[in-house]
Motif scaffolding. Structure first.
Motif, PDB file in Angstrom:
ATOM      1  N   GLU A  70       0.845  -1.194   0.000  1.00 42.88           N
ATOM      2  CA  GLU A  70       0.000   0.000   0.000  1.00 42.88           C
ATOM      3  C   GLU A  70       0.884   1.249   0.000  1.00 42.88           C
ATOM      4  O   GLU A  70       0.882   2.058   0.936  1.00 42.88           O
ATOM      5  N   ASN A 139      -1.815  -7.041  10.174  1.00 37.93           N
ATOM      6  CA  ASN A 139      -3.101  -6.485  10.614  1.00 37.93           C
ATOM      7  C   ASN A 139      -4.123  -7.581  10.980  1.00 37.93           C
ATOM      8  O   ASN A 139      -5.316  -7.324  11.062  1.00 37.93           O
ATOM      9  N   HIS A 191      -3.962   2.840   5.442  1.00 38.53           N
ATOM     10  CA  HIS A 191      -3.925   1.756   4.450  1.00 38.53           C
ATOM     11  C   HIS A 191      -4.415   2.283   3.113  1.00 38.53           C
ATOM     12  O   HIS A 191      -4.810   3.441   2.979  1.00 38.53           O
ATOM     13  N   SER A 192      -4.414   1.404   2.110  1.00 34.95           N
ATOM     14  CA  SER A 192      -5.074   1.700   0.843  1.00 34.95           C
ATOM     15  C   SER A 192      -5.562   0.379   0.261  1.00 34.95           C
ATOM     16  O   SER A 192      -4.996  -0.670   0.581  1.00 34.95           O
ATOM     17  N   LEU A 198     -12.558   3.956   8.517  1.00 29.43           N
ATOM     18  CA  LEU A 198     -13.178   2.816   9.201  1.00 29.43           C
ATOM     19  C   LEU A 198     -12.899   2.879  10.692  1.00 29.43           C
ATOM     20  O   LEU A 198     -11.804   3.258  11.112  1.00 29.43           O
ATOM     21  N   ILE A 240     -15.846  -1.090  10.357  1.00 29.83           N
ATOM     22  CA  ILE A 240     -15.055  -1.917   9.450  1.00 29.83           C
ATOM     23  C   ILE A 240     -15.920  -2.961   8.732  1.00 29.83           C
ATOM     24  O   ILE A 240     -15.917  -3.040   7.502  1.00 29.83           O
ATOM     25  N   ALA A 248     -12.713  -8.828  10.087  1.00 27.56           N
ATOM     26  CA  ALA A 248     -11.260  -8.880  10.223  1.00 27.56           C
ATOM     27  C   ALA A 248     -10.918  -8.881  11.706  1.00 27.56           C
ATOM     28  O   ALA A 248     -11.334  -7.981  12.438  1.00 27.56           O
ATOM     29  N   GLU A 268      -8.515   4.041   4.543  1.00 28.61           N
ATOM     30  CA  GLU A 268      -8.214   3.416   3.254  1.00 28.61           C
ATOM     31  C   GLU A 268      -8.137   4.560   2.249  1.00 28.61           C
ATOM     32  O   GLU A 268      -9.155   5.111   1.832  1.00 28.61           O
TER      33      GLU A 268
HETATM   34  O1  0X9 Z   1      -8.213  -5.921   5.795  1.00 33.31           O
HETATM   35  C1  0X9 Z   1      -7.475  -5.079   6.311  1.00 33.31           C
HETATM   36  O2  0X9 Z   1      -6.544  -5.343   7.045  1.00 33.31           O
HETATM   37  C2  0X9 Z   1      -7.739  -3.601   6.018  1.00 33.31           C
HETATM   38  N1  0X9 Z   1      -8.024  -3.408   4.632  1.00 33.31           N
HETATM   39  S1  0X9 Z   1      -6.800  -3.613   3.536  1.00 33.31           S
HETATM   40  O3  0X9 Z   1      -7.391  -3.592   2.204  1.00 33.31           O
HETATM   41  N2  0X9 Z   1      -5.816  -2.381   3.622  1.00 33.31           N
HETATM   42  O4  0X9 Z   1      -6.110  -4.814   3.832  1.00 33.31           O
HETATM   43  C3  0X9 Z   1      -8.891  -3.147   6.892  1.00 33.31           C
HETATM   44  C4  0X9 Z   1      -8.549  -3.224   8.332  1.00 33.31           C
HETATM   45  C5  0X9 Z   1      -9.664  -3.115   9.297  1.00 33.31           C
HETATM   46  N3  0X9 Z   1      -9.140  -2.760  10.598  1.00 33.31           N
HETATM   47  C6  0X9 Z   1      -9.328  -3.368  11.799  1.00 33.31           C
HETATM   48  N4  0X9 Z   1      -9.767  -4.592  11.942  1.00 33.31           N
HETATM   49  N5  0X9 Z   1      -9.017  -2.656  12.865  1.00 33.31           N
END
Ligand code: 0X9
Ligand code: ZN
Length: 306
Positions: A70, A139, A191-192, A198, A240, A248, A268
């Motif tokens: 990203e 993450n 992030h992107s 979020l 999110i 996630a 994002e």
């Molecule tokens: O999936 C992710 O980790 C993030 N999107 S990405 O497309 N950059 O991978 C969103 C993260 C959500 N954040 C939390 N669970 N705190």
């Protein structure tokens, strides 16, 4: 000095952090938080007019490149550093707030993107099967509902590792959050891509201050949208799960809101491309500075509100 014509390497950013500490010794210091799986220093900036000694000041933490592909998140963070330290266009933000800025949260992954542009995880080798599938999704490696909405398969992009903070890269971030837990007002994990702001939690459960999170999130999004690149879409704000439409677990932002920061967001950033056929992780060089400029509008609003 660092410009915005291109995206800088790990080595360039490291040298830049040292240069800032030399040029602005009363405001900037570089801290070694720990080392990556491959042994690289993970260093962050502390920006403070009172050397982090004034316990009444809130702390704002910004990190980027937890997901190494990203790329545009890095210039967004470097732009904020420039505005805080070099231009000092908004002196109240430096006077009243202590800042922690971690531009490259996943150095090994970032360096590996020079070989494999779409690499997302760190470069842990200890989970490899038949010498294949390195890396943990950082993450998914934090300690909030760890392992519930992530993969136990090392070959997947959302592999969660052996347990919460099994990876040195997430342990560094944990230690920063814990160290400043009484003062951290805002945590921004950049992030992107997708043009979203979020807030927790990654399973759709809403924190007690969800309405406040939404309110400040909308204010940040509006500030960005006012100056956004015209062909990019408007930001969307929300939880999110509700916005991304996938759960996630083990997210950095979820851990931060639990331990330290009442305001915790995952940005994002938009896809800064000149055609929808261009992959959203790739970055059109002409838009790099714009990414920094417009994201900074959101950061300012968030920092003042928090
Ligand atoms: O999936 C992710 O980790 C993030 N999107 S990405 O497309 N950059 O991978 C969103 C993260 C959500 N954040 C939390 N669970 N705190
Ligand atoms: Zn990401």
């Amino acid at each position: 000095r660092i410009g915005f014509e291109r995206i800088h390497t790990y080595e360039e950013v490291e040298a830049y952090l040292d240069q800032l500490a030399r040029d602005y010794p009363n405001v900037v210091s570089v801290v070694l938080g720990g080392r990556s799986v491959e042994g690289r220093p993970i260093r962050y900036l502390k920006i403070s007019t009172t050397n982090f000694q004034d316990a009444r000041k809130p702390v704002v933490m910004i990190q980027s490149l937890l997901h190494s592909r990203e790329w545009v998140t890095l210039p967004a963070t470097l732009y904020a550093i420039r505005k805080l330290v070099v231009d000092v266009s908004e002196s109240d933000l430096v006077q009243n707030i202590d800042w922690i800025i971690l531009p490259i949260a996943n150095p090994d992954g970032y360096i590996f993107t020079l070989t494999d542009r779409f690499w997302r995880k760190n470069r842990a080798t200890r989970y490899m099967v038949a010498n294949r599938c390195p890396g943990v999704d950082l993450n998914r490696n934090f300690d909030h509902i760890w392992g519930t909405a992530s993969s136990s398969n090392p070959c997947q992009d959302t592999f969660h590792g052996a347990g919460p903070f099994s990876e040195p890269e997430t342990a560094v971030i944990r230690d920063i959050i814990v160290e400043h837990k009484n003062r951290m007002a805002l945590f921004l994990d950049i992030h992107s891509f997708g043009s979203m702001i979020l807030f927790p939690y990654g399973d759709g459960v809403l924190p007690p201050n969800a309405l406040q999170l939404n309110l400040v999130g909308v204010q940040m999004a509006q500030a960005i949208d006012r100056v956004k690149w015209p062909s990019n879409k408007n930001y969307v704000v929300g939880n999110i799960l509700h916005v991304l439409r996938y759960a996630a677990s083990g997210g950095a932002g979820d851990y931060a809101i639990n331990v330290a920061a009442p305001y915790s967001y995952t940005f994002e950033l938009p896809a800064f491309r000149n055609s929808i056929w261009m992959d959203g992780f790739l970055v059109e060089p002409a838009f790099i500075e714009q990414a920094g400029f417009e994201t900074w509008e959101g950061i300012k609003v968030g920092a003042r509100a928090a």
